[in-house]
Write an enzyme that holds these catalytic residues in place. Sequence first.
Site, short mmCIF file in Angstrom:
data_model
loop_
_atom_site.label_atom_id
_atom_site.label_comp_id
_atom_site.label_asym_id
_atom_site.label_seq_id
_atom_site.Cartn_x
_atom_site.Cartn_y
_atom_site.Cartn_z
N HIS A 159 79.46 116.37 -32.09
CA HIS A 159 78.02 116.63 -32.31
C HIS A 159 77.53 117.91 -31.62
O HIS A 159 76.68 118.60 -32.14
CB HIS A 159 77.16 115.42 -31.91
CG HIS A 159 77.01 115.21 -30.43
ND1 HIS A 159 77.99 114.64 -29.66
CD2 HIS A 159 75.99 115.52 -29.56
CE1 HIS A 159 77.58 114.59 -28.39
NE2 HIS A 159 76.38 115.13 -28.32
N LYS A 163 77.51 124.08 -29.25
CA LYS A 163 77.24 124.61 -27.90
C LYS A 163 78.30 125.61 -27.47
O LYS A 163 78.08 126.38 -26.54
CB LYS A 163 77.13 123.47 -26.89
CG LYS A 163 75.82 122.71 -27.04
CD LYS A 163 75.48 121.90 -25.81
CE LYS A 163 74.12 121.24 -25.99
NZ LYS A 163 73.93 120.14 -25.05
N HIS A 188 72.31 125.40 -31.54
CA HIS A 188 73.63 124.75 -31.53
C HIS A 188 73.78 123.75 -32.67
O HIS A 188 74.88 123.43 -33.09
CB HIS A 188 73.94 124.12 -30.17
CG HIS A 188 73.33 122.78 -29.92
ND1 HIS A 188 72.05 122.61 -29.48
CD2 HIS A 188 73.83 121.53 -30.05
CE1 HIS A 188 71.79 121.31 -29.33
NE2 HIS A 188 72.85 120.63 -29.68
FE LIG Z 1 72.99 118.47 -28.98
#
Ligand SMILES: [Fe+2]
Length: 350
Positions: A159, A163, A188
């Site tokens: 998920h 990032k 992100h």
């Molecule tokens: Fe997140």
Amino acid sequence: MHKLPLHQVESGMKLAQDVILDDGRILLLKGFIIKPRYLQKLEAYKIPFVFVEEERIAIEEISEERVYSDAFNNIKTVMESIRIDQNVNIDTLKQTVNEMVHHILNDDMVFMALTGIRDIDNYTFLHCVDVCIYSVVTAKALHMRDEEIQELAMAAILHDIGKCKVPLDILNKPGKLTNDEFDVMKRHTLSGMDIVNQLPGLSKKIAKIVCQHHEKWDGSGYPVGLKNYDIDLGARIVSIADVYDALTANRVYRKRYMPHEAAEYLMAQNESQFDPNIMKTFIDSIAVYPQDSVVLLNTGEIARVLPSRGVLSMRPRVSVITRRNGPPVFEPYEIDLRKNPTVFVVDIIS
Ligand SMILES: [Fe+2]
């Protein structure tokens, strides 16, 4: 009793003395049998040596511990490779995730005691694995099909893959982000979708869940501001798992919530941030305090948690094994936290 430097400590050894951190917190208790995850904990806190008993207990390798650490190592490799633009092979991660799903479909409590290992250095990767576990447990309770659960599990572990494209000075900034920095951070979700779309063997559905994991039930989330059922079911599940797990972690900028406080926070966000039905299923399915965790109570008593799940596990029955100060406990005794409203958990020891 032996004093052993950490590199000589092995699984199966029995602790002869409590392991106490410099700030007075208890890390592990006398009498605990060393398990691989305790070794990780001792390393994370840079404990130089421990005292162990002569006797050794043969412990079999516990298969869920191996699967958990495989998942951790695989997602770490994937995320580190993507950050430096190296090619990644997602197959090993996929295999481990499927193995994890398989275990949970057999027994949804199997990984519960392993969630919440709070090693600050590896927080990002441990968080991905925990979000995956909580999401699968919830999906199972929602009676989703096995293939859908496997897809959701991949989306959950990936998920925050976006990032990897957020500059490290923003990602690791200890203080509050400025509005501009927060805008970068929000991206992100979209970069996560792009990364998933470029990785061979991952479906569009996985990319969609990754993209939508910060959307909120009332439309106040990002990147699009989708509302209610316009948000993919998988994303509605992952968002709850994500917030719950993030709250229970110590971060540089704030002290962690105790799990029952995180569960209370989720319940208070019902209908605003989260799909109310899924939130209820989530709370009903997880063990807020898993069986056999060792907790410190506000009374100074240290206790082992007895089995429970769902709302009951927010205030479980516990068996007191020792006291931090004061007279020793010779015979363990039980306290039902639901019947003793002034007693609550203030720290988790293991
Ligand atoms: Fe997140």
